[in-house]
Scaffold this motif. Structure first.
Motif, short mmCIF file in Angstrom:
data_model
loop_
_atom_site.label_atom_id
_atom_site.label_comp_id
_atom_site.label_asym_id
_atom_site.label_seq_id
_atom_site.Cartn_x
_atom_site.Cartn_y
_atom_site.Cartn_z
N MET A 338 4.05 -4.74 -4.03
CA MET A 338 3.08 -3.81 -3.50
C MET A 338 2.14 -3.03 -4.46
O MET A 338 1.07 -2.78 -4.31
N LEU A 339 2.85 -2.81 -5.83
CA LEU A 339 2.06 -2.38 -6.70
C LEU A 339 0.61 -3.34 -6.93
O LEU A 339 -0.55 -2.67 -7.24
N ALA A 340 0.59 -4.40 -6.84
CA ALA A 340 -0.55 -5.37 -7.28
C ALA A 340 -1.17 -5.53 -5.87
O ALA A 340 -2.70 -5.46 -6.16
N GLU A 341 -0.90 -5.21 -4.70
CA GLU A 341 -1.90 -5.33 -3.56
C GLU A 341 -2.62 -3.93 -3.29
O GLU A 341 -3.48 -3.86 -2.70
N PHE A 342 -1.71 -2.86 -3.77
CA PHE A 342 -2.55 -1.66 -3.07
C PHE A 342 -2.62 -0.61 -4.31
O PHE A 342 -3.00 0.76 -3.94
N THR A 343 -2.39 -0.79 -5.22
CA THR A 343 -2.84 -0.01 -6.61
C THR A 343 -3.58 -0.73 -7.69
O THR A 343 -3.97 -2.17 -7.49
#
Length: 451
Positions: A338-343
């Protein structure tokens, strides 16, 4: 040398050969070279694909609620814990992490909750019934866990360990028996290597330091995945120099990392707190490494003649992995993705690598910088992000470093945190950064020579 019966020799030789074949012998398939364990797991994964997601939810629920219920049930025997003690008596941090894994998996399977979690590139990537890491782990854990005693219970580790100690101890600060872990990881799969290391640590065969070194130095990705990475960055024709570079980086890192923080600071004590016993590796008078290794192997084989013990150990391995490890991989893997995809956190964290890449003479340093850190979330992300870079040498470096980094939260990193191997999240972050910094100049040097 102590005499043993012919049947004891058979108990040593036949199961050990079966273990070597299952875990360490690559077989050519339509999808490339794979070890039989992985082939069996893939076959089963295809059969159970329609129901594996629901089975995963059930096991995650048992894991989470079992840990919660155990908070109010006193342990009966602290000195000799049962399998239930091992599975469910965990602290609050791991209990909450198990519930996170259950929640994330439920959101993906039943399609509710934030889209950031059940997105096909985050939780959906891990829970995909047709090849997602978490669902695949249930099949690989079944075969690897149940059949692992072929490698560990019949003397193979003792035989090779005695002969390899003069290489492994001075070079890599690890016992000779770790050579089997290393080979299993190199030709097989990193997840199997972590599993094997964890079990050897729990059995008292590795110290805390040795287990940490082996799990983070030898549990590399498979040859098959290396081929996929190189194909993604459009450099498949350079596989031989690429893989030799990966091997070179792996050996250099395995020599350096045990001698620096944080691995060098780990306690050299066994899981029960007793200090390291180097006398285990000394050759008695009148023995050479082969004869002593053979005697040690036969002693282990003689002590494990009961097939019921094999079934007990294998079943316990499988249940421990399903209940104790898989939910942790789901929790940490989803958060990292999630950190890689959305931030933009990995873009920001990659900025310090720009001047380093520039000094190393790599074109498009700004574009390549984030690929140096995004691999912490998932091993495949650097190759995907780097595929559009025009420079061949830069793409080559990205491909080498992404495999050499080793600590991926969507696989090996999450797996380590789910085991009893004494490594914390901060340790993994530091190890990832150091492995990146050390492998970068090696990859760049070879890249400049090659291109």
């Amino acid at each position: 040398m102590k005499k043993y019966s012919v049947s004891t020799y058979i108990y040593f030789i036949i199961p050990s050969l079966i273990g070597i074949f299952l875990f360490m012998t690559p077989v050519l398939t339509d999808e490339g070279w794979k070890v039989p364990i992985a082939i069996l797991a893939n076959i089963l994964a295809g059969v159970v694909a329609p129901v594996i997601s629901y089975f995963t939810i059930i096991m995650f629920a048992i894991s989470a609620f079992g840990a919660l219920i155990a908070k109010w049930i006193p342990r009966k025997n602290m000195k000799e814990p049962s399998i239930l003690d091992t599975l469910f008596y965990v602290n609050w941090f791991w209990t909450i992490t198990r519930f996170l894994g259950l929640a994330f998996a439920s959101m993906v399977v039943f399609q509710f909750g934030p889209s950031a979690i059940n997105n096909e590139n985050t939780g959906g990537l891990l829970m995909d019934p047709n090849g997602g890491l978490v669902t695949f782990l249930f099949t690989i854990f079944l075969f690897a866990g149940f059949l692992l005693p072929f490698l560990t219970n019949f003397g193979l580790l003792e035989f090779f360990g005695t002969m390899m100690v003069r290489i492994m101890r001075p070079l890599f600060k690890s016992p000779g028996r770790s050579s089997i872990d290393a080979l299993t990881s190199w030709v097989g799969d990193g997840t199997i290597g972590v599993l094997m290391t964890s079990k050897q640590y729990e059995m008292g065969n590795y110290t805390k330091k040795e287990a940490a070194i082996i799990a983070t130095s030898f549990s590399v990705v498979s040859i098959t995945f290396c081929i996929v990475v190189l194909d993604t960055v459009h450099l498949a024709r350079y596989f031989i120099p690429y893989y030799l570079t990966v091997v070179l980086c792996g050996v250099v890192l395995a020599i350096i990392m045990p001698r620096i923080y944080p691995l060098a600071q780990k306690e050299d004590t066994y899981i029960d707190g007793t200090p390291v016993d180097y006398s285990r590796e000394e050759l008695p008078e009148g023995y050479n490494s082969v004869s002593h290794g053979l005697e040690n192997a036969l002693a282990i084989a003689h002590a494990n003649r009961d097939p019921r013990q094999f079934l007990k150990d294998g079943s316990r391995n499988v249940i421990d992995l399903w209940v104790g490890v898989a939910p942790i991989v789901m929790a940490f893997g989803t958060i990292a993705l999630m950190l890689a995809e959305f931030t933009s956190i990995f873009v920001i964290l990659g900025k310090p690598f720009e001047p380093i890449l520039t000094v190393l003479g790599l074109p498009e340093a700004a574009e390549a910088a984030q690929t140096m850190v995004v691999g912490f979330a998932d091993m495949f992300l650097p190759s995907i992000l780097g595929a559009g870079i025009e420079s061949d040498v830069t793409r080559f470096v990205i491909a080498v470093v992404s495999v050499s980094q080793l600590i991926y939260m969507s696989e090996v990193g999450g797996l380590i945190l789910g085991t009893k191997i004494p490594l914390k999240f901060f340790d993994l972050v530091v190890l990832f950064i150091l492995r990146t910094l050390i492998s970068l100049p090696i990859a760049a040097l070879v890249g400049h020579i090659l291109f």
